[in-house]
Design a protein around this motif. Sequence first.
Motif, mmCIF file in Angstrom:
data_model
loop_
_atom_site.group_PDB
_atom_site.id
_atom_site.type_symbol
_atom_site.label_atom_id
_atom_site.label_comp_id
_atom_site.label_asym_id
_atom_site.label_seq_id
_atom_site.Cartn_x
_atom_site.Cartn_y
_atom_site.Cartn_z
ATOM 1 N N LYS A 105 4.532 -7.533 -7.080
ATOM 2 C CA LYS A 105 4.098 -6.168 -6.854
ATOM 3 C C LYS A 105 3.575 -6.029 -5.477
ATOM 4 C CE LYS A 105 0.845 -6.908 -9.969
ATOM 5 N NZ LYS A 105 1.681 -6.805 -10.826
ATOM 6 N N TRP A 106 3.643 -4.714 -4.850
ATOM 7 C CA TRP A 106 3.113 -4.428 -3.620
ATOM 8 C C TRP A 106 1.738 -4.808 -3.185
ATOM 9 C CZ3 TRP A 106 6.170 -5.131 0.112
ATOM 10 C CH2 TRP A 106 7.452 -4.722 0.285
ATOM 11 N N LEU A 107 1.273 -5.513 -2.394
ATOM 12 C CA LEU A 107 -0.069 -5.425 -1.641
ATOM 13 C C LEU A 107 -0.050 -4.688 -0.409
ATOM 14 C CD1 LEU A 107 -0.988 -9.222 -2.575
ATOM 15 C CD2 LEU A 107 -2.398 -7.265 -3.210
ATOM 16 N N LEU A 108 -1.034 -3.697 -0.091
ATOM 17 C CA LEU A 108 -0.870 -2.857 1.132
ATOM 18 C C LEU A 108 -2.221 -2.792 1.798
ATOM 19 C CD1 LEU A 108 0.642 -0.762 2.982
ATOM 20 C CD2 LEU A 108 -0.074 1.050 1.408
ATOM 21 N N GLY A 109 -2.246 -2.965 2.918
ATOM 22 C CA GLY A 109 -3.511 -2.890 3.719
ATOM 23 C C GLY A 109 -3.619 -3.502 4.963
ATOM 24 N N TYR A 110 -4.509 -3.442 5.653
ATOM 25 C CA TYR A 110 -4.831 -4.166 6.918
ATOM 26 C C TYR A 110 -6.265 -4.660 7.141
ATOM 27 C CZ TYR A 110 -6.974 -0.071 9.585
ATOM 28 O OH TYR A 110 -7.882 0.982 9.604
ATOM 29 N N THR A 138 2.140 7.177 9.454
ATOM 30 C CA THR A 138 1.644 6.457 8.275
ATOM 31 C C THR A 138 2.522 6.902 7.018
ATOM 32 O OG1 THR A 138 -0.549 6.834 9.646
ATOM 33 C CG2 THR A 138 -0.555 6.256 7.044
ATOM 34 N N ALA A 139 2.915 8.002 7.008
ATOM 35 C CA ALA A 139 3.545 8.622 5.668
ATOM 36 C C ALA A 139 4.756 7.506 5.391
ATOM 37 C CB ALA A 139 4.190 10.094 5.937
ATOM 38 N N LYS A 140 5.447 6.790 6.089
ATOM 39 C CA LYS A 140 6.345 5.899 5.895
ATOM 40 C C LYS A 140 6.076 4.868 4.800
ATOM 41 C CE LYS A 140 10.003 7.553 8.359
ATOM 42 N NZ LYS A 140 11.279 7.884 7.566
ATOM 43 N N TRP A 141 4.655 4.726 4.448
ATOM 44 C CA TRP A 141 4.362 3.660 3.769
ATOM 45 C C TRP A 141 5.120 3.614 2.268
ATOM 46 C CZ3 TRP A 141 1.874 3.744 -1.282
ATOM 47 C CH2 TRP A 141 1.402 4.819 -1.491
ATOM 48 N N GLU A 142 5.201 5.066 1.937
ATOM 49 C CA GLU A 142 5.768 5.138 0.655
ATOM 50 C C GLU A 142 7.531 4.923 0.574
ATOM 51 O OE1 GLU A 142 4.240 8.226 -2.214
ATOM 52 O OE2 GLU A 142 3.846 9.117 -0.181
ATOM 53 N N ASN A 143 8.014 5.110 1.913
ATOM 54 C CA ASN A 143 9.334 4.840 2.247
ATOM 55 C C ASN A 143 9.606 3.348 2.308
ATOM 56 O OD1 ASN A 143 8.656 7.710 3.650
ATOM 57 N ND2 ASN A 143 10.796 7.758 3.055
ATOM 58 N N LEU A 163 4.720 -2.823 8.227
ATOM 59 C CA LEU A 163 5.097 -3.932 8.480
ATOM 60 C C LEU A 163 5.313 -4.726 7.276
ATOM 61 C CD1 LEU A 163 3.686 -4.685 11.818
ATOM 62 C CD2 LEU A 163 6.128 -3.593 11.478
ATOM 63 N N ILE A 164 6.579 -5.247 7.027
ATOM 64 C CA ILE A 164 6.592 -6.152 5.619
ATOM 65 C C ILE A 164 6.803 -7.693 5.882
ATOM 66 C CG2 ILE A 164 7.910 -6.283 3.640
ATOM 67 C CD1 ILE A 164 6.753 -3.394 3.860
#
Length: 338
Positions: free
Chosen positions: A104-109, A145-150, A315-316
């Motif tokens: 699953k995705w983990l997202l943050g900084y 920022t909105a590109k996170w969903e893409n 960034l992935i």
Amino acid sequence: MITYPTMPSKASIAITAPSSGVENELHHLVKEAVARFEEKGHRVTCGDTVWTQEKAKAASAAVRAEELNRFLSDSTTDVIIPPWGGELLIEILEHIDYEKINRKWLLGYSDTSLLLLAVTLNTGIATAHGTNAVDLRGKETDETTAKWENALSTNAGDSIKQYSSFYYQKEWQFDNPTPWIFHLTEETKWKTVSGQAEQVKGRLLGGCIDVISHLIGTKLGDVKRSRETYLRGDSILWYFENCELSTTDLRRNLVQMKMAGWFDGCSGILFGRSAANTPVEGYTAEDVYEELAEELGIPVIYDIDCGHVPPQITLINGAYAEVSVKEGKGEIVQHFKK
């Protein structure tokens, strides 16, 4: 090889606090973010750790790790997003069951980037360095920022292209939020040490240098093994952002990374904008970047959209990226290459 989670259009999102939770007087920030997610059709579950904060952490390391492990192993959760970063995420790393992570995705900084890098290095699961939950509470979201969903909706084998922002935020104004939360007033200019246009490519790895450097010398920070096991031996394109380090602190961390072999097989380094780059006796961040570029013989690009000076490109970790900079403008194409 690298494996990539995929976020469905109507995702199940878990908000948990592996580092800092949210004080009572700021609970409304999380509730507003949850409402925005739900307006888009996402389903949101908030862990208990989100609502507590004492002595620089949401809860004990055991409690934070137990909640995170539960979401990591849950097959119905698509994305995990902490409310924000913090200070002591490092305490939970030894308690995470990496073998039981259900992709699953983990997202943050910020402090979260320590978790992201540890997971990718030790499991080969791609993770996403980008926005946190409370910064998605605005009525609108800026284009960068909105590109996170893409990014999180990109399938393995496909690619996503992102561009440098037009403007960035010079300082936080928490008591005066805009419809998109940030105050984007300063013109964005990506820069290169060479002063010329640059192109560089490689597998992305990185995060907040203040915290990810603490993986050096631990079993979770074996970059060489990870490169051989999961990155197909491809060159590494490191990205870093600096939260609180002086220029001499930054230099020390980078030298330690070099001595530990983290820059072996490195094709280039990207640095995010930072409000912490305070010169020490005239020694500037630009001096640090120039020394590093000369020592390693690689391109160094800086002031990119990454970190504590928003907005942020997503960034992935693990993706194969091609980065180009020309006349202050930047482009990043990320290939979800296995």
